[in-house]
Scaffold this active site. Structure first.
Site, PDB file in Angstrom:
ATOM      1  N   ASP A 246     -25.277   5.908 -18.336  1.00 18.11           N
ATOM      2  CA  ASP A 246     -23.846   5.896 -18.610  1.00 18.11           C
ATOM      3  C   ASP A 246     -23.620   4.977 -19.810  1.00 18.11           C
ATOM      4  OD1 ASP A 246     -21.207   6.378 -18.413  1.00 18.11           O
ATOM      5  OD2 ASP A 246     -20.886   5.319 -16.529  1.00 18.11           O
TER       6      ASP A 246
ATOM      7  N   ASP B 108     -22.719  11.510  -9.467  1.00 20.77           N
ATOM      8  CA  ASP B 108     -23.350  10.243  -9.137  1.00 20.77           C
ATOM      9  C   ASP B 108     -22.350   9.403  -8.372  1.00 20.77           C
ATOM     10  OD1 ASP B 108     -21.715   9.755 -11.669  1.00 20.77           O
ATOM     11  OD2 ASP B 108     -22.189   7.737 -11.005  1.00 20.77           O
TER      12      ASP B 108
ATOM     13  N   CYS C 197     -32.576  14.537  10.696  1.00 18.56           N
ATOM     14  CA  CYS C 197     -32.848  13.942   9.384  1.00 18.56           C
ATOM     15  C   CYS C 197     -34.311  13.499   9.339  1.00 18.56           C
ATOM     16  CB  CYS C 197     -31.933  12.743   9.138  1.00 18.56           C
ATOM     17  SG  CYS C 197     -32.279  11.898   7.576  1.00 18.56           S
TER      18      CYS C 197
ATOM     19  N   CYS D 219     -35.657  11.347   7.158  1.00 19.13           N
ATOM     20  CA  CYS D 219     -35.848  10.117   6.376  1.00 19.13           C
ATOM     21  C   CYS D 219     -36.664   9.096   7.167  1.00 19.13           C
ATOM     22  CB  CYS D 219     -34.493   9.538   5.973  1.00 19.13           C
ATOM     23  SG  CYS D 219     -33.766   8.464   7.222  1.00 19.13           S
TER      24      CYS D 219
ATOM     25  N   CYS E  98     -34.735   7.661  10.245  1.00 19.27           N
ATOM     26  CA  CYS E  98     -34.502   8.529  11.397  1.00 19.27           C
ATOM     27  C   CYS E  98     -35.785   8.941  12.108  1.00 19.27           C
ATOM     28  CB  CYS E  98     -33.719   9.762  10.958  1.00 19.27           C
ATOM     29  SG  CYS E  98     -32.045   9.351  10.449  1.00 19.27           S
TER      30      CYS E  98
ATOM     31  N   HIS F 165     -31.631   6.276   4.382  1.00 18.47           N
ATOM     32  CA  HIS F 165     -31.016   7.379   5.126  1.00 18.47           C
ATOM     33  C   HIS F 165     -29.840   7.988   4.359  1.00 18.47           C
ATOM     34  CE1 HIS F 165     -29.129   9.850   8.120  1.00 18.47           C
ATOM     35  NE2 HIS F 165     -27.997   9.218   7.813  1.00 18.47           N
TER      36      HIS F 165
HETATM   37 ZN   LIG Z   1     -32.089   9.676   8.136  1.00 19.28          ZN
END
Ligand SMILES: [Zn+2]
Length: 373
Positions: free
Chosen positions: A91, A265, A303, A305, A308, A334
Site C-alpha cells: 500500500d 485485505d 476447520c 487449521c 482446530c 484460525h
Molecule cells: Zn480453525
C-alpha cells in the site's frame, strides 16, 4: 506489462481469475493477509503458506519510517527481508496519511505533509516518493499514492480527492518500478455516484495493471458502501484485477465478491484474534465467555487449521484469559484460515456457476446467530 490477469470464470457479477506476478500466481478472488510492518502479526511466513495464503500486503508508510526502504533494499528487498517469497502488494501510505486526520498538516497538488505517527516529525509524501519507496521494497504490486477522504466529508473535498488522486496517478504512471512490478491505481469518490464514475473514467485510460476501489469502508453505512462498490466496478475494465481496500469480515467479503471484486485485505482476522475472538460459521465467538470453559470442541467444526485440529475451545479460552501468546497465535491462524477457506469456497462456487446459491447459504449460516462481541 500486459496479461497480468486472466479471467477464468464469471457468475453474475462475481469473477474468478488468476493474477500473475513476478513471484507467483494468485488465484482470485483472493484475501490478502495484512503484514503492515513486514509481518502478519504473530504468524510465520511458512505458517501463512500452509494456511493457503497466496499474497500478503505490506505498507509503504510504516516500512518507510521503520526500518526504512534503503535498509530493506540493502538486505535484498522486502521478500528476502521478511522471508516471504510469494507475491507482495504494498500500500502506498495514502490511507495512513489521510485516514489519520489528526496528523494531517497540509496537502496540495504536489503532495501531502503530515506528522509521522512514530515521532511526530513533519514529513512529506509525494507521488514520486511513494513510487520510490515501493520500488526499493521490491513488492510485486505497487499502489499509487491517493487521497482517501473519510466518510462524511463535503462534496467539494470529495471532488478534490478525486482530482488530486488522478493528478498523482498520472505522475506515477511511468516512474521507475522494481523488476516485474505491477502498478495499480486507486479510484476514489466515496459514495457519490457521479464522482466514482469520474474517477474511474479518468484513471482507466492511463492503463494501469489493476484498479483499486478506495475511499470506502471508511466509516460509512454498509448498504450504501456495497451499492457504491457495484457502481464503481461498472466503470472498471473487465480484463484488469479489482481490489477493494480494507474489508475482511466474512459477510463483507462475500458481498464485495458478489459485486465483481477480485482482491481485498483487512487486519480484521488478526486484530479480532488479539481481542480473543474467533470467526466461525456460527458467527464471532468471544473465547473469554464462560460458556467455553468446558467446551471440548474445536473453534469451528470442519476447520483444518492448526488450532482446530489440535486444541479445544476450553484450552484456547484458558490461554486467552491468561494472555498467553500461543492463544493469540492460534486464534490468528484460525481466523486467517477461516477467511482464506471462505474465499476459496466462493471461487469454487463461481467456477461451477453456483455462486448465488452458495452466497445465500453462506450468508444465512453466518448470520443465523447474532454476532457476539
Ligand atoms: Zn480453525
Amino acid at each position: 506489462m500486459n496479461g497480468s490477469f486472466t479471467l477464468t470464470a464469471t457468475d453474475g457479477d462475481a469473477r474468478a481469475g488468476v493474477l500473475h506476478t513476478a513471484n507467483g500466481d494468485v488465484p482470485t478472488p483472493a484475501f490478502m493477509p495484512v503484514g503492515t510492518k513486514g509481518t502478519v502479526k504473530g504468524v510465520d511466513p511458512e505458517e501463512l503458506r500452509a494456511l493457503g495464503a497466496t499474497i500478503v500486503l505490506g505498507n509503504a508508510y510504516h516500512l518507510h519510517f521503520r526500518p526504512g526502504e534503503e535498509l530493506i533494499a540493502e538486505l535484498g528487498g522486502l521478500h528476502a527481508f521478511s522471508a516471504w517469497d510469494g507475491p507482495i502488494l504494498t500500500d502506498s501510505g495514502g490511507f495512513q496519511v489521510f485516514a489519520l486526520r489528526a496528523t494531517l498538516l497540509e496537502s496540495d497538488d504536489d503532495g501531502v505533509t503530515f506528522r509521522s505517527v512514530y515521532d511526530g516529525a513533519a514529513e512529506r509524501f509525494t507521488p514520486e516518493l511513494a513510487a520510490k519507496i515501493q520500488e526499493r521494497l521490491g513488492s510485486d504490486i505497487a499502489m499509487c499514492l491517493d487521497i482517501c477522504a473519510p466518510a462524511g466529508v463535503s462534496r467539494a473535498d470529495l471532488e478534490q480527492a478525486v482530482h488530486r488522486t488522478t493528478l498523482w496517478a498520472q505522475k506515477q504512471r511511468d516512474l521507475p518500478r522494481a523488476p516485474g512490478q505491477l502498478r495499480f491505481a486507486i479510484t476514489q469518490g466515496g459514495l457519490d455516484t457521479e464522482l466514482r464514475r469520474r474517477s474511474s473514467e479518468e484513471l482507466v485510460p492511463l492503463d494501469f495493471d489493476g484498479y483499486a476501489i478506495g475511499g470506502l469502508s471508511v466509516g460509512e453505512e454498509r448498504a450504501p458502501m456495497f451499492e457504491a462498490t457495484a457502481h464503481a466496478a461498472l466503470f472498471l475494465p473487465a480484463a484488469k484485477p479489482r481490489y477493494f481496500m480494507g474489508i475482511g469480515d466474512p459477510e463483507g467479503v462475500i458481498e464485495v465478491i458478489a459485486r465483481g471484486v477480485d482482491m481485498f485485505d483487512c487486519v480484521l482476522p488478526t486484530r479480532t484474534a488479539r481481542t480473543g475472538s474467533a470467526l466461525t460459521w456460527d458467527g464471532r465467538l468471544n473465547l473469554r465467555n464462560a460458556r467455553f470453559a468446558r467446551d471440548a470442541g474445536p473453534l469451528d467444526d470442519g476447520c483444518a487449521c492448526p488450532a482446530c485440529t489440535r486444541f479445544t475451545r476450553a484450552y484456547i479460552r484458558h490461554l486467552v484469559n491468561q494472555q498467553e501468546i500461543l492463544g493469540l497465535r492460534l486464534l490468528s491462524l484460525h481466523n486467517l484460515r477461516f477467511l482464506i477457506d471462505l474465499v476459496a469456497a466462493a471461487r469454487r462456487a463461481i467456477e461451477r456457476g453456483g455462486f448465488e446459491t452458495w452466497r445465500a447459504d453462506a450468508l444465512s449460516r453466518l448470520t443465523r446467530q447474532p454476532l457476539e462481541r
